[in-house]
Design a protein around this motif. Sequence first.
Motif, PDB file in Angstrom:
ATOM      1  N   CYS A 319      -9.748  16.370   2.000  1.00  0.00           N
ATOM      2  CA  CYS A 319     -10.364  16.582   0.682  1.00  0.00           C
ATOM      3  C   CYS A 319     -10.981  15.258   0.221  1.00  0.00           C
ATOM      4  N   PRO A 320     -11.703  15.242  -0.892  1.00  0.00           N
ATOM      5  CA  PRO A 320     -12.314  13.979  -1.340  1.00  0.00           C
ATOM      6  C   PRO A 320     -11.301  12.865  -1.623  1.00  0.00           C
ATOM      7  N   CYS A 325     -11.526  12.071  -6.510  1.00  0.00           N
ATOM      8  CA  CYS A 325     -10.737  13.044  -7.277  1.00  0.00           C
ATOM      9  C   CYS A 325      -9.662  12.308  -8.076  1.00  0.00           C
ATOM     10  N   ASN A 327      -6.913  13.299  -9.089  1.00  0.00           N
ATOM     11  CA  ASN A 327      -5.540  13.600  -8.669  1.00  0.00           C
ATOM     12  C   ASN A 327      -5.114  12.802  -7.448  1.00  0.00           C
ATOM     13  N   GLY A 328      -6.072  12.194  -6.764  1.00  0.00           N
ATOM     14  CA  GLY A 328      -5.762  11.507  -5.517  1.00  0.00           C
ATOM     15  C   GLY A 328      -5.322  10.069  -5.739  1.00  0.00           C
ATOM     16  N   SER A 356      -4.517  15.494   2.957  1.00  0.00           N
ATOM     17  CA  SER A 356      -4.717  16.025   1.605  1.00  0.00           C
ATOM     18  C   SER A 356      -4.368  14.951   0.570  1.00  0.00           C
ATOM     19  N   GLY A 357      -5.190  14.843  -0.448  1.00  0.00           N
ATOM     20  CA  GLY A 357      -4.942  13.831  -1.474  1.00  0.00           C
ATOM     21  C   GLY A 357      -3.723  14.126  -2.326  1.00  0.00           C
ATOM     22  N   GLY A 361      -3.919  20.674  -1.883  1.00  0.00           N
ATOM     23  CA  GLY A 361      -4.467  21.078  -0.574  1.00  0.00           C
ATOM     24  C   GLY A 361      -5.846  21.694  -0.630  1.00  0.00           C
ATOM     25  N   CYS A 362      -6.756  21.132  -1.420  1.00  0.00           N
ATOM     26  CA  CYS A 362      -8.081  21.742  -1.611  1.00  0.00           C
ATOM     27  C   CYS A 362      -8.870  21.927  -0.310  1.00  0.00           C
TER      28      CYS A 362
END
Length: 417
Positions: A319-320, A325, A327-328, A356-357, A361-362
Amino acid sequence: MQTGDGLLVRLRITGGIIPARLARDLTDAARRFGNGLFDLSARSNLQMRGLTEGSLPALTDRLRALGLLDDDPAAESVRNVLASPLAGRDPTALLDIRPVIHALERGLVEDAALHALPGKFGFLVDDAGLPSLAGVSADVRFEAFRTSDGVAFAVQAGGDARSARPVTTCRPEEVTDVARALALAFLAYRNNGPSPARRMAALADRLGAQALAAAAGLTWRDPFRQSDRPLPVTPLGSWTSGKLPVFGVGAPFGRWRAEDLADLADIAERDGLGELRLTPFRAILLPGVSPDVAARLTRELADGFIVSADDPRLAVAACPGAPACANGTTPTHEDALALAEVARGLSPSGVTVHVSGCAKGCARQEKTAVTLVGRDGRYDLVLSGTAADAPTRTGLGRAEMQAVLRGLANDRQGIPA
Ligand code: SF4
């Protein structure tokens, strides 16, 4: 949508068809109003990144001038139609579905009752050409097949070509009405159960296909069609569909720079049919690029782009993450690139490692052999699960993750399914 690197603007481009000139307009807009980065989503949408509240009005004006702006957000949201990437160009397709897609989008937008559909509720129209959309899920799918009486569509509810339930068949000119009928049935019946059905698959499971067809006022039919069309593992590199040569290009983790799109626009105009075609496979197709030209491009582009199914970067989904992001806490793309070679060592094909950040789990909802979940700047390790599952180890750094993957690759018995 607000993200860690500013506002993200989703561009839902009908049929995923981008003429070279439009690609240049979009790259110019991304540089002027955003941070020059695009994501290509699993629904074939381009997402422009790094906008600000200050730059958004000017971008909006620009998109309106380019004819890419819907009248309101609800209309944009309901216009969720995925189409065969080479629509209208593929000689192996059973029909040109471009008029079908336009009519379907118009019908969805014009029916205000459908604006209540969940944001992710999506339609799919497959012309039976290449690359096949058989493995792509949708709430309502239309797959072309040949009958003694001409071309028809098999209509299925909720899933990919194998898992979705057959509902009925229809003629190309009936696609919009059938799509509306099924969507209205979903809205009417989704709350008739212990909990609301969030997507069509859940409603089809609850009602059964025949009752779903009846609820939509349709005659249940199953054309017993086998999904036996050839499925390219990935549409990357040089391949042909009938007599149409195609060159497929991917970007690591679906992240494109504005100059990448500008380069592809130049190639499309000089060596192809002047169009870029977006796919749900994180790849952009350039129809009409001959194998000779593709061989040269493969050599020139191999560093920055993914032009072969053998590229180890395809072993890793990410994911980004941070900083894109909010959240990361970990640089997922950098970490995934560092793990790609050893991730490919786990298996010669498919995604083996999901970086995954966070536990959301996007990038991937499916189970993966190895999932690394960012937390407080380090990673937790999940084997044979998803980002939301309980980890077996916690607090790993990059070197420790590489060591874990090498250990699994060396001990083939130890590779989780
Ligand atoms: S998985 Fe977490 S960090 Fe990654 S994009 Fe989604 S919300 Fe952001």
